[in-house]
Every structure is written in structure tokens, then in C-alpha cells.
Design a protein around this motif. Structure first.
Motif, PDB file in Angstrom:
ATOM      1  N   LEU A  81     -85.072  40.571  29.730  1.00 32.88           N
ATOM      2  CA  LEU A  81     -86.053  41.604  29.413  1.00 32.88           C
ATOM      3  C   LEU A  81     -86.577  41.297  28.016  1.00 32.88           C
ATOM      4  O   LEU A  81     -85.875  41.500  27.021  1.00 32.88           O
ATOM      5  N   GLN A  82     -87.787  40.766  27.952  1.00 34.24           N
ATOM      6  CA  GLN A  82     -88.437  40.485  26.676  1.00 34.24           C
ATOM      7  C   GLN A  82     -89.157  41.738  26.220  1.00 34.24           C
ATOM      8  O   GLN A  82     -90.036  42.240  26.917  1.00 34.24           O
ATOM      9  N   MET A  83     -88.777  42.237  25.060  1.00 36.25           N
ATOM     10  CA  MET A  83     -89.329  43.477  24.547  1.00 36.25           C
ATOM     11  C   MET A  83     -90.082  43.179  23.253  1.00 36.25           C
ATOM     12  O   MET A  83     -89.494  42.693  22.283  1.00 36.25           O
ATOM     13  N   ASN A  84     -91.374  43.450  23.247  1.00 31.99           N
ATOM     14  CA  ASN A  84     -92.222  43.200  22.086  1.00 31.99           C
ATOM     15  C   ASN A  84     -92.803  44.503  21.556  1.00 31.99           C
ATOM     16  O   ASN A  84     -92.830  45.525  22.258  1.00 31.99           O
ATOM     17  N   ASN A  85     -93.280  44.457  20.318  1.00 35.33           N
ATOM     18  CA  ASN A  85     -93.900  45.617  19.689  1.00 35.33           C
ATOM     19  C   ASN A  85     -93.036  46.864  19.893  1.00 35.33           C
ATOM     20  O   ASN A  85     -93.513  47.916  20.341  1.00 35.33           O
ATOM     21  N   LEU A  86     -91.761  46.729  19.540  1.00 35.71           N
ATOM     22  CA  LEU A  86     -90.818  47.815  19.779  1.00 35.71           C
ATOM     23  C   LEU A  86     -91.152  49.033  18.939  1.00 35.71           C
ATOM     24  O   LEU A  86     -91.644  48.930  17.804  1.00 35.71           O
ATOM     25  N   LYS A  87     -90.870  50.195  19.508  1.00 39.95           N
ATOM     26  CA  LYS A  87     -91.133  51.471  18.865  1.00 39.95           C
ATOM     27  C   LYS A  87     -89.821  52.239  18.705  1.00 39.95           C
ATOM     28  O   LYS A  87     -88.875  52.026  19.481  1.00 39.95           O
ATOM     29  N   PRO A  88     -89.744  53.139  17.734  1.00 39.29           N
ATOM     30  CA  PRO A  88     -88.503  53.924  17.569  1.00 39.29           C
ATOM     31  C   PRO A  88     -88.084  54.646  18.853  1.00 39.29           C
ATOM     32  O   PRO A  88     -86.887  54.774  19.110  1.00 39.29           O
ATOM     33  N   GLU A  89     -89.044  55.051  19.658  1.00 35.47           N
ATOM     34  CA  GLU A  89     -88.709  55.743  20.907  1.00 35.47           C
ATOM     35  C   GLU A  89     -88.122  54.805  21.967  1.00 35.47           C
ATOM     36  O   GLU A  89     -87.667  55.275  23.011  1.00 35.47           O
ATOM     37  N   ASP A  90     -88.107  53.515  21.702  1.00 40.65           N
ATOM     38  CA  ASP A  90     -87.438  52.573  22.603  1.00 40.65           C
ATOM     39  C   ASP A  90     -85.929  52.541  22.355  1.00 40.65           C
ATOM     40  O   ASP A  90     -85.194  51.902  23.123  1.00 40.65           O
ATOM     41  N   THR A  91     -85.479  53.190  21.298  1.00 43.33           N
ATOM     42  CA  THR A  91     -84.057  53.207  20.975  1.00 43.33           C
ATOM     43  C   THR A  91     -83.257  53.801  22.138  1.00 43.33           C
ATOM     44  O   THR A  91     -83.526  54.923  22.575  1.00 43.33           O
ATOM     45  N   ALA A  92     -82.295  53.020  22.622  1.00 51.29           N
ATOM     46  CA  ALA A  92     -81.507  53.426  23.788  1.00 51.29           C
ATOM     47  C   ALA A  92     -80.440  52.378  24.044  1.00 51.29           C
ATOM     48  O   ALA A  92     -80.486  51.280  23.484  1.00 51.29           O
ATOM     49  N   VAL A  93     -79.509  52.744  24.907  1.00 55.40           N
ATOM     50  CA  VAL A  93     -78.618  51.742  25.502  1.00 55.40           C
ATOM     51  C   VAL A  93     -79.319  51.238  26.753  1.00 55.40           C
ATOM     52  O   VAL A  93     -79.753  52.037  27.594  1.00 55.40           O
ATOM     53  N   TYR A  94     -79.433  49.924  26.864  1.00 56.71           N
ATOM     54  CA  TYR A  94     -80.116  49.319  28.003  1.00 56.71           C
ATOM     55  C   TYR A  94     -79.085  48.716  28.956  1.00 56.71           C
ATOM     56  O   TYR A  94     -78.220  47.942  28.542  1.00 56.71           O
ATOM     57  N   TYR A  95     -79.234  49.100  30.226  1.00 55.18           N
ATOM     58  CA  TYR A  95     -78.317  48.651  31.261  1.00 55.18           C
ATOM     59  C   TYR A  95     -79.066  47.786  32.271  1.00 55.18           C
ATOM     60  O   TYR A  95     -80.192  48.133  32.664  1.00 55.18           O
ATOM     61  N   CYS A  96     -78.444  46.726  32.711  1.00 57.27           N
ATOM     62  CA  CYS A  96     -79.009  46.008  33.847  1.00 57.27           C
ATOM     63  C   CYS A  96     -78.236  46.403  35.094  1.00 57.27           C
ATOM     64  O   CYS A  96     -77.083  46.848  35.026  1.00 57.27           O
ATOM     65  N   ALA A  97     -78.907  46.263  36.224  1.00 59.59           N
ATOM     66  CA  ALA A  97     -78.337  46.687  37.482  1.00 59.59           C
ATOM     67  C   ALA A  97     -78.779  45.762  38.601  1.00 59.59           C
ATOM     68  O   ALA A  97     -79.879  45.208  38.555  1.00 59.59           O
ATOM     69  N   ALA A  98     -77.932  45.636  39.597  1.00 61.46           N
ATOM     70  CA  ALA A  98     -78.223  44.792  40.761  1.00 61.46           C
ATOM     71  C   ALA A  98     -78.225  45.658  42.010  1.00 61.46           C
ATOM     72  O   ALA A  98     -77.358  46.522  42.175  1.00 61.46           O
ATOM     73  N   GLY A  99     -79.207  45.440  42.879  1.00 63.97           N
ATOM     74  CA  GLY A  99     -79.256  46.219  44.116  1.00 63.97           C
ATOM     75  C   GLY A  99     -80.553  46.029  44.849  1.00 63.97           C
ATOM     76  O   GLY A  99     -81.051  44.907  44.950  1.00 63.97           O
ATOM     77  N   ALA A 100     -81.087  47.140  45.365  1.00 60.95           N
ATOM     78  CA  ALA A 100     -82.336  47.115  46.112  1.00 60.95           C
ATOM     79  C   ALA A 100     -83.495  47.457  45.194  1.00 60.95           C
ATOM     80  O   ALA A 100     -83.390  48.368  44.372  1.00 60.95           O
ATOM     81  N   LEU A 101     -84.589  46.744  45.333  1.00 61.06           N
ATOM     82  CA  LEU A 101     -85.726  46.899  44.431  1.00 61.06           C
ATOM     83  C   LEU A 101     -86.313  48.302  44.489  1.00 61.06           C
ATOM     84  O   LEU A 101     -86.774  48.756  45.531  1.00 61.06           O
ATOM     85  N   SER A 102     -86.267  48.975  43.363  1.00 60.45           N
ATOM     86  CA  SER A 102     -86.889  50.294  43.257  1.00 60.45           C
ATOM     87  C   SER A 102     -86.865  50.725  41.799  1.00 60.45           C
ATOM     88  O   SER A 102     -86.311  50.037  40.947  1.00 60.45           O
ATOM     89  N   LYS A 103     -87.443  51.891  41.542  1.00 63.23           N
ATOM     90  CA  LYS A 103     -87.410  52.490  40.212  1.00 63.23           C
ATOM     91  C   LYS A 103     -86.333  53.571  40.115  1.00 63.23           C
ATOM     92  O   LYS A 103     -86.238  54.270  39.106  1.00 63.23           O
ATOM     93  N   ILE A 104     -85.549  53.692  41.173  1.00 65.91           N
ATOM     94  CA  ILE A 104     -84.544  54.755  41.262  1.00 65.91           C
ATOM     95  C   ILE A 104     -83.159  54.169  41.043  1.00 65.91           C
ATOM     96  O   ILE A 104     -82.765  53.218  41.726  1.00 65.91           O
TER      97      ILE A 104
END
Length: 121
Positions: A81-104
């Protein structure tokens, strides 16, 4: 057993960039869609981006479109995950996940431990 390990998080100033990686210990990595989700303090885990088994199509949350690029290397069992022009609101713990393609999140059955991204203003 599926194991996902994220790396690449850190502290960056607003406008900076980070590249997150997720290494997967999966026998058939290329048969899994991969997703990235972010969880800010006190908030629910939210969809950031997803990529199909082959690399196309890809999906992005509106908040990161144009600033974030997801990619995968099936030969290396890794998603990025290439993240550019980061903003303070991007602050978070980022998790990757494997499964079926969706936004859920519930469609993903395996999760990493997360990597912290902190963006200072």
C-alpha cells in the motif's frame, strides 16, 4: 494456517509518504483477494483499499483516492500500500487482510496484527 505480517508504518509529517507491506504465509496466495483497513483511535475499522487475486480490479475508499495505490506481487506473496500526500486524518493502525474481494471487513477471514501510521501536522 494463514499468517499475515504488516510492516512499513511509522511517523511521518503531513505531505509525506509511506509504503506498507504485508507478507503472507499462504500456500495459494494468488487465490486470495487482499485488503487494507485502517482503524483510528476510538473508531471502527474502515476500508482503505482492496485488490483482486490477479491484481485487477482494485478499489479505494473515497478518502484516499488519488493518494494511495495498492499492488501485489504474487511471486513474493506480498501486497503493498503506497501512501502519498499523507494527512493527519490518515493516522491509524493499518491492517491487511486476505479473503474475498470486497469493501466489507467480514468477507476477509485472515488478518495481520497491524502497523501504526502516524501523520503529524
Amino acid at each position: 494456517q494463514v499468517q499475515l505480517v504488516e510492516s512499513g508504518g511509522g511517523l511521518v509529517q503531513a505531505g509525506g509518504s509511506l509504503r506498507l507491506s504485508c507478507a503472507a504465509s499462504i500456500r495459494s496466495f494468488s487465490t486470495y483477494a487482499m485488503g487494507w483497513f485502517g482503524q483510528a483511535p476510538g473508531l471502527e475499522r474502515e476500508f482503505v483499499s482492496a485488490i483482486s487475486e490477479s491484481g485487477e480490479p482494485t478499489y479505494y475508499a473515497d478518502a484516499v483516492k488519488g493518494r494511495v495505490t495498492i499492488s501485489r506481487d504474487n511471486a513474493k506473496n506480498t501486497v503493498y500500500l503506497q501512501m502519498n500526500n499523507l494527512k493527519p486524518e490518515d493516522t491509524a493502525v493499518y491492517y491487511c487482510a486476505a479473503g474475498a474481494l470486497s469493501k466489507i471487513s467480514s468477507t476477509y477471514g485472515a488478518w495481520g496484527q497491524g502497523t501504526q501510521v502516524t501523520v503529524s501536522s
